[in-house]
Design a protein around this motif. Structure first.
Motif, short mmCIF file in Angstrom:
data_model
loop_
_atom_site.label_atom_id
_atom_site.label_comp_id
_atom_site.label_asym_id
_atom_site.label_seq_id
_atom_site.Cartn_x
_atom_site.Cartn_y
_atom_site.Cartn_z
N GLY A 187 -6.99 1.62 -0.28
CA GLY A 187 -6.26 2.30 0.92
C GLY A 187 -4.83 3.10 0.33
O GLY A 187 -4.72 4.10 0.95
N TYR A 214 -3.73 -1.31 10.92
CA TYR A 214 -4.84 -2.13 11.20
C TYR A 214 -4.84 -3.10 12.11
O TYR A 214 -5.69 -3.50 12.73
CB TYR A 214 -5.33 -2.57 9.67
CG TYR A 214 -6.97 -3.07 9.75
CD1 TYR A 214 -7.92 -2.30 9.78
CD2 TYR A 214 -7.18 -4.43 9.93
CE1 TYR A 214 -9.27 -2.82 9.50
CE2 TYR A 214 -8.33 -5.01 10.02
CZ TYR A 214 -9.34 -4.30 10.02
OH TYR A 214 -10.66 -4.82 10.00
N LEU A 255 -11.10 1.31 4.08
CA LEU A 255 -10.98 0.89 2.67
C LEU A 255 -10.33 -0.57 2.51
O LEU A 255 -10.60 -1.14 1.53
CB LEU A 255 -10.08 1.85 1.99
CG LEU A 255 -10.51 3.45 2.14
CD1 LEU A 255 -9.61 4.32 1.48
CD2 LEU A 255 -11.96 3.50 1.30
N VAL A 256 -9.43 -1.00 3.38
CA VAL A 256 -8.86 -2.30 3.17
C VAL A 256 -9.78 -3.46 3.77
O VAL A 256 -9.39 -4.62 3.59
CB VAL A 256 -7.42 -2.35 3.71
CG1 VAL A 256 -6.54 -1.16 3.00
CG2 VAL A 256 -7.13 -2.29 5.06
N GLY A 297 -10.15 9.36 3.32
CA GLY A 297 -10.56 7.90 3.49
C GLY A 297 -11.93 7.77 2.82
O GLY A 297 -12.33 6.97 2.30
N GLY A 334 -6.35 -3.21 -0.99
CA GLY A 334 -5.14 -2.56 -0.74
C GLY A 334 -4.87 -1.24 -1.56
O GLY A 334 -4.41 -0.18 -1.13
N PRO A 380 -7.63 5.79 7.13
CA PRO A 380 -8.18 5.50 5.82
C PRO A 380 -8.10 3.93 5.64
O PRO A 380 -8.88 3.34 4.80
CB PRO A 380 -7.13 6.16 4.83
CG PRO A 380 -6.60 7.28 5.71
CD PRO A 380 -6.60 6.62 7.22
N ILE A 381 -7.24 3.27 6.29
CA ILE A 381 -7.05 1.87 6.16
C ILE A 381 -8.25 1.40 6.68
O ILE A 381 -8.63 0.18 6.28
CB ILE A 381 -5.84 1.54 6.61
CG1 ILE A 381 -4.66 2.16 6.25
CG2 ILE A 381 -5.64 -0.16 6.66
CD1 ILE A 381 -4.42 1.97 4.76
N GLN A 387 0.93 -1.13 0.06
CA GLN A 387 0.09 -0.31 0.07
C GLN A 387 0.87 1.30 0.04
O GLN A 387 0.70 2.12 -0.73
CB GLN A 387 -1.04 -0.03 1.30
CG GLN A 387 -1.99 -1.26 1.09
CD GLN A 387 -2.46 -1.48 2.69
OE1 GLN A 387 -2.60 -0.39 3.34
NE2 GLN A 387 -3.17 -2.66 2.59
N TYR A 399 -13.40 -3.53 -1.51
CA TYR A 399 -12.39 -3.12 -0.75
C TYR A 399 -11.05 -3.92 -1.02
O TYR A 399 -10.85 -4.93 -1.52
CB TYR A 399 -12.74 -3.59 0.86
CG TYR A 399 -13.81 -3.07 1.65
CD1 TYR A 399 -13.91 -1.94 2.18
CD2 TYR A 399 -15.08 -3.78 1.46
CE1 TYR A 399 -14.96 -1.09 2.56
CE2 TYR A 399 -16.05 -3.12 1.89
CZ TYR A 399 -16.12 -2.00 2.55
OH TYR A 399 -17.10 -1.23 3.21
N SER A 458 -3.21 -4.31 7.32
CA SER A 458 -1.74 -3.58 7.34
C SER A 458 -1.30 -3.38 8.83
O SER A 458 -2.11 -3.88 9.61
CB SER A 458 -1.98 -2.22 6.64
OG SER A 458 -2.81 -1.45 7.62
N THR A 512 -3.89 5.22 10.01
CA THR A 512 -4.91 4.15 10.38
C THR A 512 -6.37 4.40 9.80
O THR A 512 -6.92 3.61 9.48
CB THR A 512 -5.01 4.11 11.91
OG1 THR A 512 -3.66 3.85 12.42
CG2 THR A 512 -5.87 2.74 12.16
#
Length: 359
Positions: free
Chosen positions: A215, A311, A290-291, A195, A212, A286-287, A148, A210, A308, A284
Motif C-alpha cells: 500500500g 480501510y 493491497l493491504v 493500486g 502495508g 489502493p489500500i 504506510q 498483501y 489503515s 482508500t
C-alpha cells in the motif's frame, strides 16, 4: 455697486443630467438586513410550499438576496453601483454555497464521531470484538496508517525532490520535456490505477503477499508528482542573483544548490511535502486492493495483512449495524483531525521559514 456684486454668493451650476456630485448610498447595515430578510423569505417559502429540503430553502434565500440587492441598489445608488453590488453578492453567495457542505460535513462527523472517540477507542484494536456490539478501537488502523504514510513519504520525498532539482537546475532538451510531461500525467492519475499497478506487479507477478508496504508503494506513486510540482515552484522562486553570486565565487553548482538554493526554499519544500502527506493519508482505493485489512495489530508493514484508517472506515460501514456505524464515524473524525494537524504543521513551517521583512 462693485461691492454689491462681490457680496453675492456664488451660483452653483448642477452637473449635466441633473445629477449631484454626492450620490445617495445605502446604509452599512443594508447587506445584513437583506440577508436576514432573505433568510426569512427562504424559510417562509419552504414552509408555505412544503419543501422538506433545507437546501431548497437556502437556494430560495440566495436568489432573493441577489435580486433584492440589485433592485434596491439600482433604485438608491444607480445602475453602475448596482452592477458592482450584484457581482459582490454573487461572490458571497458562491462562497457560502461552497462553505456550507464543508461545515455540514465537519459538524456531522464531530457530532457522530465524538460519541466513541476516547482513550479506549484510540488504544485498542478490533481483535476479538463482535461487530454487532459496541467496543473495539482503531489502534491497529492508526498504526497501519502511520507506517504506510511514513514509508510512502520516505520513498516519494527524495525522488520528488531530486526530480524537481533536475528540472529546475539542469533540465534541458527532450529528457526534461518528457519528465515534465509524465509528471503532469501522474498528477491526474486515479488512485485506483496506482493500486492496480502495484497489485499486478508486486503481488501477482512477483508473488509477494498483501502488506502495508504494498500500500505504501501505491501511495508513493500518488505522492511523487505533488512533491515534484510543489518543490519545482519553490525552487523557481529563489532569485537567480543568489545562484550567480555563489557561482561567481567559484563554488561548484552542486554545492550552490546544496548550500544556497535548498536552504532558501526549504520552507516551501517542507510545506509541499506535508501537504502531499495529507493528500495520501485519506486514500482508500489502493489500500483496499493491497493491504487486505486486519482486525488485530500488525506492527510489521512488510509481512502480512494490515489495516489503515480509510480501510477501517470502509470496513465498519460495510458491516451495516449501529455499533459499526459509530466506529466508522469515530475513525473518520480521527482521520480528519490527522489531516488537519498535518495542514496546520505545514502552515506553521511556512510561516516560520518565511523571510522576515521590516523597515
Amino acid at each position: 455697486m462693485s461691492n454689491t456684486v462681490m457680496d453675492k454668493p456664488p451660483v452653483t451650476v448642477p452637473p449635466p443630467g441633473g445629477r449631484t456630485l454626492k450620490q445617495p448610498r445605502l446604509p452599512r447595515w443594508a447587506p445584513l438586513g437583506l440577508g436576514l430578510l432573505s433568510t426569512g423569505v427562504g424559510v417562509g417559502a419552504g414552509l408555505v410550499f412544503g419543501l422538506d429540503s433545507r437546501i431548497q430553502w437556502g437556494l430560495i434565500a440566495a436568489v432573493f438576496f441577489v435580486a433584492a440587492t440589485y433592485a434596491l441598489t439600482t433604485a438608491v445608488e444607480g445602475e453602475r453601483q448596482a452592477k458592482d453590488r450584484l457581482v459582490t453578492s454573487l461572490v458571497w453567495v458562491s462562497f457560502l454555497l461552497a462553505a456550507l457542505p464543508l461545515a455540514s460535513l465537519i459538524w456531522e462527523t464531530v457530532a457522530r464521531g465524538a460519541k466513541v472517540v476516547d482513550g479506549y477507542f484510540l488504544t485498542h484494536s478490533m481483535s476479538g470484538v463482535i461487530t454487532l456490539q459496541p467496543g473495539g478501537g482503531i489502534y491497529h488502523a492508526l498504526i497501519g496508517t502511520m507506517e504506510q504514510v511514513g514509508i510512502a513519504t520516505l520513498m516519494a520525498a527524495p525522488v520528488g525532490l531530486f526530480t524537481a532539482i533536475y528540472l529546475v537546475e539542469y533540465g534541458t532538451g527532450r529528457l526534461a520535456k518528457a519528465v515534465t510531461f509524465f509528471v503532469d500525467v501522474m498528477t491526474g492519475i486515479p488512485s485506483i490505477v496506482a493500486g492496480l499497478f502495484i497489485l499486478s506487479f508486486w503481488i501477482i507477478i512477483l508473488d509477494f503477499g498483501y502488506s502495508g508496504f504494498a500500500g505504501a508503494m501505491a501511495l508513493a506513486i500518488l505522492m511523487v508528482p505533488i512533491v515534484v510540482r510543489s518543490t519545482e515552484e519553490m525552487l523557481k522562486l529563489v532569485p537567480n542573483e543568489l545562484r550567480e553570486a555563489s557561482l561567481a565565487l567559484g563554488v561548484p553548482k552542486w554545492r550552490t544548490i546544496l548550500k544556497v538554493v535548498l536552504p532558501t526554499a526549504i520552507g516551501g519544500i517542507t510545506t509541499g511535502v506535508m501537504l502531499a502527506v495529507a493528500r495520501i493519508a485519506g486514500e482508500t482505493a489502493p489500500i483496499l486492493l493491497l493491504v487486505f485489512g486486519a482486525q488485530s495489530i500488525n506492527n510489521n508493514p512488510f509481512e502480512g495483512a494490515q489495516s489503515s484508517l480509510p480501510y477501517y472506515v470502509y470496513e465498519q460501514w460495510a458491516n451495516g449495524n449501529e455499533a459499526s456505524y459509530d466506529r466508522a464515524w469515530g475513525a473518520a473524525l480521527v482521520l480528519i483531525a490527522f489531516v488537519m494537524i498535518l495542514n496546520m504543521v505545514a502552515r506553521g513551517i511556512a510561516r516560520w521559514k518565511a523571510p522576515k521583512t521590516g523597515r
